[in-house]
Design an enzyme around this catalytic site. Structure first.
Site, PDB file in Angstrom:
ATOM      1  N   GLU A  43       3.166  -3.692 -32.988  1.00  0.00           N
ATOM      2  CA  GLU A  43       1.747  -3.740 -33.377  1.00  0.00           C
ATOM      3  C   GLU A  43       1.192  -5.159 -33.252  1.00  0.00           C
ATOM      4  O   GLU A  43       0.044  -5.341 -32.837  1.00  0.00           O
ATOM      5  CB  GLU A  43       1.587  -3.213 -34.808  1.00  0.00           C
TER       6      GLU A  43
ATOM      7  N   ASN B 122      -8.877   4.793 -46.595  1.00  0.00           N
ATOM      8  CA  ASN B 122      -7.834   4.206 -47.440  1.00  0.00           C
ATOM      9  C   ASN B 122      -7.601   2.713 -47.219  1.00  0.00           C
ATOM     10  O   ASN B 122      -6.530   2.179 -47.478  1.00  0.00           O
ATOM     11  CB  ASN B 122      -6.541   5.021 -47.369  1.00  0.00           C
TER      12      ASN B 122
ATOM     13  N   LYS C 187      -9.130  -2.057 -42.875  1.00  0.00           N
ATOM     14  CA  LYS C 187      -9.910  -1.088 -42.119  1.00  0.00           C
ATOM     15  C   LYS C 187     -11.418  -1.288 -42.396  1.00  0.00           C
ATOM     16  O   LYS C 187     -11.789  -2.031 -43.314  1.00  0.00           O
ATOM     17  CB  LYS C 187      -9.425   0.320 -42.497  1.00  0.00           C
TER      18      LYS C 187
ATOM     19  N   HIS D  12      -4.111  -0.863 -43.426  1.00  0.00           N
ATOM     20  CA  HIS D  12      -2.914  -0.418 -42.701  1.00  0.00           C
ATOM     21  C   HIS D  12      -1.827  -1.473 -42.841  1.00  0.00           C
ATOM     22  O   HIS D  12      -2.123  -2.666 -42.821  1.00  0.00           O
ATOM     23  CB  HIS D  12      -3.222  -0.251 -41.204  1.00  0.00           C
TER      24      HIS D  12
ATOM     25  N   TYR E 189      -2.576   4.541 -33.015  1.00  0.00           N
ATOM     26  CA  TYR E 189      -2.239   5.759 -33.755  1.00  0.00           C
ATOM     27  C   TYR E 189      -1.721   6.873 -32.836  1.00  0.00           C
ATOM     28  O   TYR E 189      -1.835   8.059 -33.193  1.00  0.00           O
ATOM     29  CB  TYR E 189      -3.450   6.240 -34.551  1.00  0.00           C
TER      30      TYR E 189
HETATM   31  P1  RTP Z   1      -1.448   3.472 -41.821  1.00  0.00           P
HETATM   32  O1  RTP Z   1      -0.664   3.768 -40.554  1.00  0.00           O
HETATM   33  O2  RTP Z   1      -2.950   3.450 -41.587  1.00  0.00           O
HETATM   34  O3  RTP Z   1      -0.918   2.280 -42.536  1.00  0.00           O
HETATM   35  O4  RTP Z   1      -1.213   4.682 -42.818  1.00  0.00           O
HETATM   36  P2  RTP Z   1       0.147   5.332 -43.296  1.00  0.00           P
HETATM   37  O5  RTP Z   1       1.295   4.795 -42.531  1.00  0.00           O
HETATM   38  O6  RTP Z   1       0.160   5.188 -44.773  1.00  0.00           O
HETATM   39  O7  RTP Z   1      -0.116   6.859 -42.928  1.00  0.00           O
HETATM   40  P3  RTP Z   1      -0.005   7.639 -41.544  1.00  0.00           P
HETATM   41  O8  RTP Z   1       0.653   8.931 -41.827  1.00  0.00           O
HETATM   42  O9  RTP Z   1       0.532   6.761 -40.465  1.00  0.00           O
HETATM   43  O10 RTP Z   1      -1.535   7.959 -41.254  1.00  0.00           O
HETATM   44  C1  RTP Z   1      -2.359   7.010 -40.637  1.00  0.00           C
HETATM   45  C2  RTP Z   1      -3.732   7.075 -41.219  1.00  0.00           C
HETATM   46  O11 RTP Z   1      -4.328   8.318 -40.872  1.00  0.00           O
HETATM   47  C3  RTP Z   1      -5.247   8.698 -41.883  1.00  0.00           C
HETATM   48  N1  RTP Z   1      -4.873  10.027 -42.354  1.00  0.00           N
HETATM   49  N2  RTP Z   1      -5.760  10.973 -42.574  1.00  0.00           N
HETATM   50  N3  RTP Z   1      -6.991  13.463 -43.149  1.00  0.00           N
HETATM   51  C4  RTP Z   1      -5.690  13.309 -43.379  1.00  0.00           C
HETATM   52  O12 RTP Z   1      -4.999  14.167 -43.884  1.00  0.00           O
HETATM   53  C5  RTP Z   1      -5.082  12.045 -43.006  1.00  0.00           C
HETATM   54  N4  RTP Z   1      -3.783  11.769 -43.057  1.00  0.00           N
HETATM   55  C6  RTP Z   1      -3.660  10.499 -42.643  1.00  0.00           C
HETATM   56  C7  RTP Z   1      -5.163   7.660 -42.984  1.00  0.00           C
HETATM   57  O13 RTP Z   1      -6.194   6.688 -42.766  1.00  0.00           O
HETATM   58  C8  RTP Z   1      -3.799   7.058 -42.743  1.00  0.00           C
HETATM   59  O14 RTP Z   1      -3.715   5.775 -43.295  1.00  0.00           O
END
Ligand code: RTP
Length: 150
Positions: free
Chosen positions: A129, A115, A12, A118, A52
């Site tokens: 994807e 973070n 990212k 991805h 997303y």
């Molecule tokens: P990613 O898709 O980016 O690999 O992340 P992930 O599966 O670990 O988590 P996901 O639940 O799919 O969330 C996607 C991205 O959204 C951002 N996020 N922000 N502010 C918040 O509470 C929050 N929660 C999620 C993070 O950048 C997360 O990686």
């Protein structure tokens, strides 16, 4: 072949700006995975929103999209046995405060909104994807290292 599994991994904008690209690529290479595609791009808002789209009803959705389009990202396809599961384990938990030391987020991130990386969460989503982020297709070649990994 199970060792042909592929995952979409994206560094990212914060990971790119902080100079973590080499570190992240190195971790995946050293684990035994093979880099199948790599590019650096500025992301269109519509592409970030599509990627997303499952999170479109979340209160943080706009901030998330703004974050992803805030600077260049590094798009990659990594290949290998269980690369989706192992890749997620290497990345660590979504929230950095829950990410174990030794994971990418556990070593390099503090806040969920920054973070670093991805990784696809299922093999099926990985395929979707890769098609979304590499619509031009990817170069196919035969890695000679495979007999030394498997
Ligand atoms: P990613 O898709 O980016 O690999 O992340 P992930 O599966 O670990 O988590 P996901 O639940 O799919 O969330 C996607 C991205 O959204 C951002 N996020 N922000 N502010 C918040 O509470 C929050 N929660 C999620 C993070 O950048 C997360 O990686």
């Amino acid at each position: 072949m199970p060792n042909d599994e592929r995952s979409y991994i994206m560094i990212k904008p914060d990971g790119v700006q902080r100079g973590l690209v080499g570190e992240i690529i190195s971790r995946f290479e050293k684990r035994g995975f093979q880099l199948r595609a790599l590019k650096i791009i500025n992301v269109e808002r519509s592409l970030a929103e599509t990627h997303y789209s499952d999170l479109s009803s979340k209160p943080f959705f706009k901030d998330l999209v703004d974050y992803i389009i805030s600077g260049p990202v590094v798009c990659m396809v990594w290949e290998g046995l269980n690369v989706v599961k192992i890749g997620r384990d290497m990345i660590g938990a979504t929230k950095p405060e829950a990410s174990a030391p030794g994971t990418i987020r556990g070593d390099f991130a503090i806040q969920v909104g920054r973070n670093v990386i991805h990784g696809s969460d299922t093999v099926e989503n990985g395929q979707k994807e890769i098609a979304l982020w590499f619509p031009e297709g990817i170069v196919e070649w035969t890695p000679v290292a495979k007999p030394w990994i498997y």
